[in-house]
Design a protein around this motif. Structure first.
Motif, PDB file in Angstrom:
ATOM      1  N   LYS A   1       0.838  -1.200   0.000  1.00 49.27           N
ATOM      2  CA  LYS A   1       0.000   0.000   0.000  1.00 49.27           C
ATOM      3  C   LYS A   1       0.877   1.255   0.000  1.00 49.27           C
ATOM      4  CE  LYS A   1      -3.396   2.359   2.880  1.00 49.27           C
ATOM      5  NZ  LYS A   1      -4.097   2.330   4.162  1.00 49.27           N
ATOM      6  N   ASN A   2       1.898   1.272   0.851  1.00 59.23           N
ATOM      7  CA  ASN A   2       2.804   2.421   0.910  1.00 59.23           C
ATOM      8  C   ASN A   2       3.533   2.628  -0.418  1.00 59.23           C
ATOM      9  OD1 ASN A   2       2.091   3.004   3.543  1.00 59.23           O
ATOM     10  ND2 ASN A   2       3.796   1.892   4.434  1.00 59.23           N
ATOM     11  N   LYS A   3       3.920   1.530  -1.050  1.00 59.61           N
ATOM     12  CA  LYS A   3       4.606   1.625  -2.342  1.00 59.61           C
ATOM     13  C   LYS A   3       3.673   2.223  -3.396  1.00 59.61           C
ATOM     14  CE  LYS A   3       7.211  -1.117  -5.676  1.00 59.61           C
ATOM     15  NZ  LYS A   3       7.667  -2.453  -6.046  1.00 59.61           N
ATOM     16  N   GLU A   4       2.406   1.787  -3.403  1.00 59.13           N
ATOM     17  CA  GLU A   4       1.437   2.325  -4.351  1.00 59.13           C
ATOM     18  C   GLU A   4       1.206   3.815  -4.105  1.00 59.13           C
ATOM     19  OE1 GLU A   4      -2.140   0.039  -4.097  1.00 59.13           O
ATOM     20  OE2 GLU A   4      -1.175  -1.801  -4.777  1.00 59.13           O
ATOM     21  N   ILE A   5       1.143   4.204  -2.846  1.00 55.83           N
ATOM     22  CA  ILE A   5       0.942   5.612  -2.507  1.00 55.83           C
ATOM     23  C   ILE A   5       2.127   6.441  -2.986  1.00 55.83           C
ATOM     24  CG2 ILE A   5       0.820   7.254  -0.583  1.00 55.83           C
ATOM     25  CD1 ILE A   5      -0.876   5.154   0.900  1.00 55.83           C
ATOM     26  N   GLU A   6       3.336   5.959  -2.724  1.00 58.43           N
ATOM     27  CA  GLU A   6       4.535   6.682  -3.156  1.00 58.43           C
ATOM     28  C   GLU A   6       4.575   6.836  -4.666  1.00 58.43           C
ATOM     29  OE1 GLU A   6       7.926   4.703  -1.489  1.00 58.43           O
ATOM     30  OE2 GLU A   6       7.316   5.163   0.566  1.00 58.43           O
ATOM     31  N   GLU A   7       4.199   5.783  -5.382  1.00 63.92           N
ATOM     32  CA  GLU A   7       4.179   5.857  -6.844  1.00 63.92           C
ATOM     33  C   GLU A   7       3.124   6.845  -7.322  1.00 63.92           C
ATOM     34  OE1 GLU A   7       3.604   1.833  -8.108  1.00 63.92           O
ATOM     35  OE2 GLU A   7       5.655   1.251  -7.648  1.00 63.92           O
ATOM     36  N   GLY A   8       1.974   6.869  -6.653  1.00 57.95           N
ATOM     37  CA  GLY A   8       0.895   7.797  -7.016  1.00 57.95           C
ATOM     38  C   GLY A   8       1.264   9.236  -6.740  1.00 57.95           C
ATOM     39  N   ILE A   9       1.979   9.484  -5.659  1.00 55.18           N
ATOM     40  CA  ILE A   9       2.386  10.842  -5.309  1.00 55.18           C
ATOM     41  C   ILE A   9       3.354  11.388  -6.352  1.00 55.18           C
ATOM     42  CG2 ILE A   9       3.729  12.190  -3.638  1.00 55.18           C
ATOM     43  CD1 ILE A   9       2.427  10.514  -1.434  1.00 55.18           C
ATOM     44  N   ALA A  10       4.208  10.541  -6.872  1.00 51.64           N
ATOM     45  CA  ALA A  10       5.182  10.978  -7.869  1.00 51.64           C
ATOM     46  C   ALA A  10       4.500  11.447  -9.150  1.00 51.64           C
ATOM     47  CB  ALA A  10       6.155   9.851  -8.180  1.00 51.64           C
ATOM     48  N   ASP A  11       3.285  10.987  -9.418  1.00 52.91           N
ATOM     49  CA  ASP A  11       2.561  11.338 -10.637  1.00 52.91           C
ATOM     50  C   ASP A  11       1.746  12.623 -10.505  1.00 52.91           C
ATOM     51  OD1 ASP A  11       3.562   9.062 -11.768  1.00 52.91           O
ATOM     52  OD2 ASP A  11       1.792   7.852 -11.354  1.00 52.91           O
ATOM     53  N   ILE A  12       1.726  13.252  -9.344  1.00 54.39           N
ATOM     54  CA  ILE A  12       0.904  14.443  -9.134  1.00 54.39           C
ATOM     55  C   ILE A  12       1.612  15.676  -9.687  1.00 54.39           C
ATOM     56  CG2 ILE A  12      -0.080  15.979  -7.382  1.00 54.39           C
ATOM     57  CD1 ILE A  12      -0.489  13.526  -5.631  1.00 54.39           C
TER      58      ILE A  12
END
Length: 96
Positions: free
Chosen positions: A51-62
């Motif tokens: 979950k944390n990895k998915e969040i980190e990847e999503g934040i990078a796309d903002i």
């Protein structure tokens, strides 16, 4: 309320067999109860890492320069400030 008196012959072989069976069942229950916690804990930790990895990847796309993102951030901040103020005052603030 009167207690009921139970007469059990502790020297009876059937009573001994029953006691052993009850003890074995309880020990088995305790062993099964303990094992899943360890497995569940490891599984929960793995899910949390994913979950944390998915969040980190999503934040990078903002895109922080997007005007819609700025509006959304402002709305979130205003909502939180209102919540915080209502909590501090016990909800005594009237809506304007």
């Amino acid at each position: 309320m009167a207690e009921e008196e139970v007469d059990i012959d502790l020297n009876d072989p059937d009573v001994g067999k029953a006691a052993v069976k009850i003890q074995a069942g309880f020990k088995n229950y305790m062993a099964r109860k303990k094992e899943p916690k360890d497995e569940a804990k490891a599984e929960a930790e793995k899910a949390e890492e994913e979950k944390n990895k998915e969040i980190e990847e999503g934040i990078a796309d903002i895109d922080l320069n997007d005007p819609d993102m700025e509006k959304a951030a402002t709305k979130i901040q205003a909502t939180f400030r209102g919540y915080k103020t209502r909590k501090e005052t016990g909800g005594a603030i009237e809506a304007k």
